[in-house]
Design a protein around this motif. Structure first.
Motif, PDB file in Angstrom:
ATOM      1  N   TYR A   1       2.487   1.859  -3.310  1.00  0.00           N
ATOM      2  CA  TYR A   1       1.599   2.285  -4.393  1.00  0.00           C
ATOM      3  C   TYR A   1       1.285   3.776  -4.348  1.00  0.00           C
ATOM      4  O   TYR A   1       0.868   4.354  -5.348  1.00  0.00           O
TER       5      TYR A   1
ATOM      6  N   VAL B   1      -7.134  -0.138  -2.516  1.00  0.00           N
ATOM      7  CA  VAL B   1      -7.410   0.448  -1.201  1.00  0.00           C
ATOM      8  C   VAL B   1      -6.611   1.733  -1.018  1.00  0.00           C
ATOM      9  O   VAL B   1      -7.115   2.742  -0.520  1.00  0.00           O
ATOM     10  N   THR B   2      -5.346   1.702  -1.440  1.00  0.00           N
ATOM     11  CA  THR B   2      -4.510   2.897  -1.328  1.00  0.00           C
ATOM     12  C   THR B   2      -5.056   4.031  -2.181  1.00  0.00           C
ATOM     13  O   THR B   2      -5.145   5.181  -1.730  1.00  0.00           O
TER      14      THR B   2
ATOM     15  N   GLY C   1      -3.764  -3.760  -1.710  1.00  0.00           N
ATOM     16  CA  GLY C   1      -3.098  -2.514  -1.342  1.00  0.00           C
ATOM     17  C   GLY C   1      -3.159  -1.480  -2.437  1.00  0.00           C
ATOM     18  O   GLY C   1      -3.079  -0.276  -2.177  1.00  0.00           O
ATOM     19  N   ASN C   2      -3.305  -1.936  -3.678  1.00  0.00           N
ATOM     20  CA  ASN C   2      -3.408  -1.046  -4.837  1.00  0.00           C
ATOM     21  C   ASN C   2      -4.724  -0.242  -4.809  1.00  0.00           C
ATOM     22  O   ASN C   2      -4.710   0.981  -4.619  1.00  0.00           O
TER      23      ASN C   2
ATOM     24  N   SER D   1       0.829  -1.205   0.000  1.00  0.00           N
ATOM     25  CA  SER D   1       0.000   0.000   0.000  1.00  0.00           C
ATOM     26  C   SER D   1       0.860   1.251   0.000  1.00  0.00           C
ATOM     27  O   SER D   1       0.611   2.205  -0.758  1.00  0.00           O
TER      28      SER D   1
END
Length: 425
Positions: free
Chosen positions: A25, A148-149, A145-146, A22
């Motif tokens: 990214y 969501v970030t 993490g992609n 995260s």
């Protein structure tokens, strides 16, 4: 014992990997907000140069995938990611301190270089902890993490730029990477045998299961043989085209929304976050059923087909209704992300361990090249035509071809086919 072991691994490994990816990214996604939030005007960046800057990250990312993946596979993913965390956190923060375009060019390229090994290193690390029946979900929790970030970053970046300016946005979002490096080093274990929180029986059970999976595949001699195989070539082309669409979308979504009349940067941030909510739901669902059925490609190509159709629909409706075109962009964003877990599980299952690291690096490097071409070409076309319509067509066609390639990607020819005979499609 097996159920308890699985719970311990999910709790101890996956959250750390998720947070690490995260933070990585952030520096590739927040640039689009800076471009839409005043950076171009402050530094005198033209539309053409802005397109180059947005895509330079992926050029650096492209060149150092294979060496990084090889090092992670044969030496230490843990050490490589620790160093990368510190370097990319520092470079990301330094982006907020630049005074000219030349410095920004160097920083964007170097950001790609230092982050290039993170994704393949993470996939290699997870493949040393999770079995074939678990790997799609493990990969998905990493790659979550992609979106969501981007989700929370879209909202936070809008507020930070509005209240403090784009420079402080970069600085504030870069510092956590440096601090997290030491948390990563303390908490992560490279392999089960190094984990003091597992019993001897638990360590043995995991390693025996993973070794048994490798026995089903005949080892390939070297990287050269693997890289020439039809399956690796198809995987590379597939991921190149898919990434073309993904990063054409990610890098320029804020600008697409911001160009609407009376659209402020805070509202842009909120609207830019919505596609990633859909993406999270799609990724969780696709990974769950891909692991349950072990039919990876059934949870790849349909989503890419939906994304291509949504991007083409956006092209048709862009000049008529922002509401409808935005709805289709939300669908496109969600569908573009959903297949990530099944796809990378497929990559690690198609090739034996002795060449899997390099193959992951090669596939990911081609994805980075697709990301470079996609983000640059979309930005260039936007500046040239003054509209995003042509870009939608290019992204739609690239994703459509990628979807069609999925149908043949698991039918490799010799010599790899012998090694894959027992691997389900």
């Amino acid at each position: 014992m097996k159920t308890q072991l699985a719970k311990v691994r999910w709790y101890r490994i996956v959250p750390i990997a998720f947070i690490t990816y995260s933070l990585a990214y952030l520096d590739r996604a927040n640039f689009g907000f800076a471009a839409a939030g005043g950076m171009n005007e402050d530094l005198g960046i033209t539309k053409g140069v802005s397109s180059l800057l947005g895509s330079l990250f992926f050029l650096g990312y492209f060149f150092f995938q294979i060496p990084g993946a090889h090092y992670a596979s044969h030496k230490s993913a843990k050490k490589l990611i620790f160093i990368s965390l510190i370097l990319w956190g520092g470079l990301a923060a330094a982006t907020g301190m630049v005074s000219n375009v030349s410095s920004l060019i160097v920083i964007r390229f170097m950001l790609g270089v230092v982050e290039s090994a993170v994704m393949p290193s993470m996939l290699i690390l997870l493949s040393q902890w999770f079995t074939k029946e678990e790997r799609s979900r493990a990969n998905t929790f990493l790659i979550l993490g992609n979106p969501v970030t981007v989700l929370w970053m879209s909202i936070l970046s809008g507020y930070l730029i509005n209240s403090m300016g784009w420079r402080w946005m970069f600085i504030i979002q870069g510092i956590p990477g440096i601090l997290w490096a030491f948390v990563w080093w303390k908490l992560i274990d490279e392999t089960p045998k190094e984990a003091n929180w597992l019993t001897g029986e638990e360590k043995t059970a995991i390693e025996e299961r993973l070794q048994h999976e490798q026995l089903a595949m005949k080892p390939i001699k070297n990287y050269a043989q693997a890289f020439r195989s039809k399956v690796v070539i198809l995987l590379c082309l597939h991921y190149f085209l898919w990434s073309f669409g993904v990063y054409g979308f990610v890098m320029w979504l804020p600008s697409i929304i911001k160009q609407q009349p009376n659209m402020d940067i805070v509202t842009t941030g909120w609207l830019s976050a919505v596609p990633y909510i859909v993406a999270i739901v799609g990724m969780l669902g696709a990974s769950y059923f891909a692991d349950k059925t072990l039919q990876r490609k059934r949870f790849i190509w349909p989503f890419l087909l939906i994304a291509a159709a949504a991007l083409f629909g956006t092209f048709l409706l862009e000049d008529y209704s922002f509401g409808l075109s935005y709805f289709l962009l939300v669908i496109a964003g969600g569908a573009l992300y959903a297949p990530y877990g099944p796809f990378f599980a497929l990559v690690t299952e198609l090739l034996p361990k002795n060449v899997a690291g390099g193959a992951i690096g090669l596939v990911n490097s081609m994805g980075a090249l697709g990301s470079f071409v996609g983000s640059y070409l979309v930005g260039y076309l936007n500046g040239l035509t003054g509209t995003f319509n042509v870009s939608y067509i290019f992204m739609a066609v690239a994703v459509l071809i990628s979807a069609l390639l999925t149908l043949v990607i698991t039918k490799p020819s010799q010599p790899v086919a012998t090694a894959l005979a027992s691997v389900p499609e």
